[in-house]
Enzyme design. Structure first.
Site, PDB file in Angstrom:
ATOM      1  CG  HIS A 168     -68.365  88.875 103.215  1.00 39.78           C
ATOM      2  ND1 HIS A 168     -69.148  88.074 104.018  1.00 39.78           N
ATOM      3  CD2 HIS A 168     -68.092  88.137 102.106  1.00 39.78           C
ATOM      4  CE1 HIS A 168     -69.343  86.908 103.424  1.00 39.78           C
ATOM      5  NE2 HIS A 168     -68.713  86.909 102.269  1.00 39.78           N
ATOM      6  CG  ASP A 196     -72.345  89.592 105.738  1.00 37.69           C
ATOM      7  OD1 ASP A 196     -71.246  89.930 105.262  1.00 37.69           O
ATOM      8  OD2 ASP A 196     -73.344  89.378 105.026  1.00 37.69           O
ATOM      9  CG  ASP A 237     -69.074  82.489 102.069  1.00 35.75           C
ATOM     10  OD1 ASP A 237     -68.455  83.561 101.927  1.00 35.75           O
ATOM     11  OD2 ASP A 237     -70.145  82.232 101.491  1.00 35.75           O
ATOM     12  CD  GLU A 270     -70.696  88.529  99.811  1.00 40.34           C
ATOM     13  OE1 GLU A 270     -70.415  88.155  98.657  1.00 40.34           O
ATOM     14  OE2 GLU A 270     -71.242  87.766 100.647  1.00 40.34           O
ATOM     15  CD  GLU A 271     -72.717  85.473 102.246  1.00 42.06           C
ATOM     16  OE1 GLU A 271     -73.348  85.359 101.181  1.00 42.06           O
ATOM     17  OE2 GLU A 271     -71.664  84.854 102.488  1.00 42.06           O
ATOM     18  CG  ASP A 275     -66.073  85.850  99.543  1.00 40.08           C
ATOM     19  OD1 ASP A 275     -66.192  84.777 100.163  1.00 40.08           O
ATOM     20  OD2 ASP A 275     -67.043  86.578  99.273  1.00 40.08           O
ATOM     21  CG  HIS A 309     -74.455  80.474 100.915  1.00 39.39           C
ATOM     22  ND1 HIS A 309     -74.869  81.255  99.855  1.00 39.39           N
ATOM     23  CD2 HIS A 309     -73.345  81.085 101.405  1.00 39.39           C
ATOM     24  CE1 HIS A 309     -74.039  82.281  99.707  1.00 39.39           C
ATOM     25  NE2 HIS A 309     -73.110  82.180 100.646  1.00 39.39           N
TER      26      HIS A 309
END
Length: 486
Positions: free
Chosen positions: A77, A79, A116, A146-147, A170, A458
């Site tokens: 992904h 983003d 990520d 995705e996030e 991922d 994150h």
């Protein structure tokens, strides 16, 4: 500093990661990175398309001698989660990520790194650009959002891809081969309250909870990390019960998929109880810090006297919302009975906002079992509805059911053991990967997830292990050479 990153091996991968990290790419604001990827594909002379939701698909033919192999989909992904330390001055909408090397790790200066899933994207880019890597026909799928909603995966049509195997890049442990994941649902509680003029006998204080590690609300939910919203609520509950504490504002957490690291509340307390209030808060803070001393050694709870706020919440609403947040589950709800050490169901109380007569509490509930996911979501609904909130569910996405008999799983476990002299850890994870969603439109496609070691995803502590990326790259190249025949 980014020039040092470009010298790391494998250079083709790290150079593509540096290129990607120069492009701002927050979730739901992917226009620039979509254009970047479209230009990248077209400049290589490869078939490149952008679908109606913004996913980018780039197709590359098989190298000579590999034409009879199964076409593979390589997927990551575009983003990234945007988090920064409070004292870091950085604009994610305009600036590229500033990276540096520390020992065996690549890190970012006070922000998330974007490993990520940027390392997955960079891997695919390096393979698409290569002229000397043997591989079958490739359909590179770069999804968006995705996030914060999985809308890219959800919007992908069923007739776009022809591949029989999907490699999702991922996963964040290099000894893990992922075969399943959790689904999720966003639970949001809202209500209004009456703003009242702050009583004359009150004094103002700002309470700050900070210094927590934060982290991935799926992969790290079982680790015992502190949740700033829950810790703040303990302080507010104690102050309300004993010192007439009244809330003016709360600003806690940021993204649903990030364990909240910080929370700030503006409050008022009885002026004649100031000394005892501070004494009690010191005792309460000391007890909380003792609880979290192992996992959260940098936790701080600060109390700073401020101007008296003009208005506060009405007492009834305040009592109800504090009790609701106290009662709402945060953390692990149930462990899997079938897969050892796998979290089955959990919840993250991700964000609490109180301001201008409005309350909003945002949660992300995850589970690999659909009925358990909805059981916990309904428990949260009931808890917040008892506090007078309206509760909505959104962003519901399915989990990914393991297929232990897939051909590509057997190939990859064999290759991993040959390369590393030990068996890979074949597992499902408690994160929300896109495989379950993609599988709805491509039910016959075999899917596997893997990747290099990424820690602290994150959060501003996100870091990628250099030696692990080399190990992972070797694994990727061997997988491409060993894709089965059609």
């Amino acid at each position: 500093m980014n020039s040092e990153i470009r010298q790391l091996e494998p250079q083709s991968l790290w150079n593509k990661f540096a290129d990607l990290n120069a492009v701002p790419r927050p979730s739901k604001k992917e226009d620039r990175v979509i254009a970047f990827m479209k230009t990248f594909g077209k400049n290589l002379g490869l078939e490149t398309l952008v679908d109606e939701v913004g996913n980018v698909i780039i197709k590359k033919p098989a190298t000579p001698g590999m034409e009879d192999r199964i076409t593979i989909v390589m997927q990551s992904h575009l983003d990234m989660v945007h988090q920064k330390n409070n004292d870091t001055v950085f604009d994610f909408d305009t600036q590229g990520i500033e990276m540096f090397i520390e020992g065996d790790w690549v890190k970012a200066k006070g922000t998330t790194l974007g490993a990520d899933n940027g390392l997955g994207v960079a891997t695919i880019m390096a393979i698409l650009e290569s002229t000397d890597i043997p591989h079958p026909a490739i359909e590179a799928l770069f999804t968006i959002d995705e996030e914060t909603g999985m809308t890219g995966a959800m919007g992908l049509k069923g007739n776009v891809l022809s591949g029989g195997i999907l490699l999702n890049l991922d996963t964040e442990e290099d000894d893990e081969i992922g075969v399943g994941c959790a689904g999720g649902i966003d639970v949001t509680a809202t209500r209004t309250y009456q703003e009242e003029q702050t009583p004359e006998n009150k004094i103002g204080y700002q309470i700050t909870v900070k210094g927590l590690q934060g982290g991935h609300s799926g992969m790290q939910i079982h680790e015992g990390l502190g949740n700033a919203n829950k810790i703040m609520n303990r302080l507010l509950f104690d102050g309300f019960k004993n010192f007439g504490l009244r809330i003016s504002e709360i600003d806690g957490g940021s993204l649903r998929n990030a364990i909240p690291r910080e929370s700030v509340a503006l409050i008022a307390v009885d002026g004649d109880k100031e000394d005892t209030f501070l004494s009690e808060m010191k005792l309460c803070s000391k007890a909380i810090k003792k609880e979290f001393k192992t996992m959260e050694p940098d936790l701080e709870m600060k109390f700073r006297k401020t101007e008296i706020p003009n208005s506060v919440m009405d007492s009834e609403a305040q009592d109800q919302i504090i009790r609701a947040i106290y009662g709402a589950l945060n953390g692990v709800y149930r462990m899997s009975a079938d897969i050892p050490d796998l979290v089955e169901t959990s919840n993250n109380i991700a964000k609490v906002i109180v301001k201008d007569g409005q309350i909003k509490v945002e949660c992300l509930t995850r589970s690999s079992v659909e009925s358990s996911k909805m059981d916990l979501a309904n428990a949260l609904r009931a808890t917040f509805e008892l506090a007078g909130c309206e509760v909505t569910f959104a962003g519901d996405y399915p989990g990914w059911t393991p297929n232990m008999d897939s051909k590509i799983l057997k190939v990859m476990t064999r290759i991993y053991e040959e390369l590393n002299g030990e068996k890979a850890h074949v597992a499902a994870c408690h994160a929300g990967l896109e495989c379950g969603i993609l599988g709805q439109n491509y039910p016959e496609m075999e899917m596997i997830s893997f990747g290099p070691n990424i820690k602290g995803a994150h959060s501003p502590d996100e870091r990628a292990q250099i030696s692990s990326v080399r190990k992972y790259w070797r694994f990727v190249l061997e997988i491409l050479k060993n894709i089965p025949n059609r």
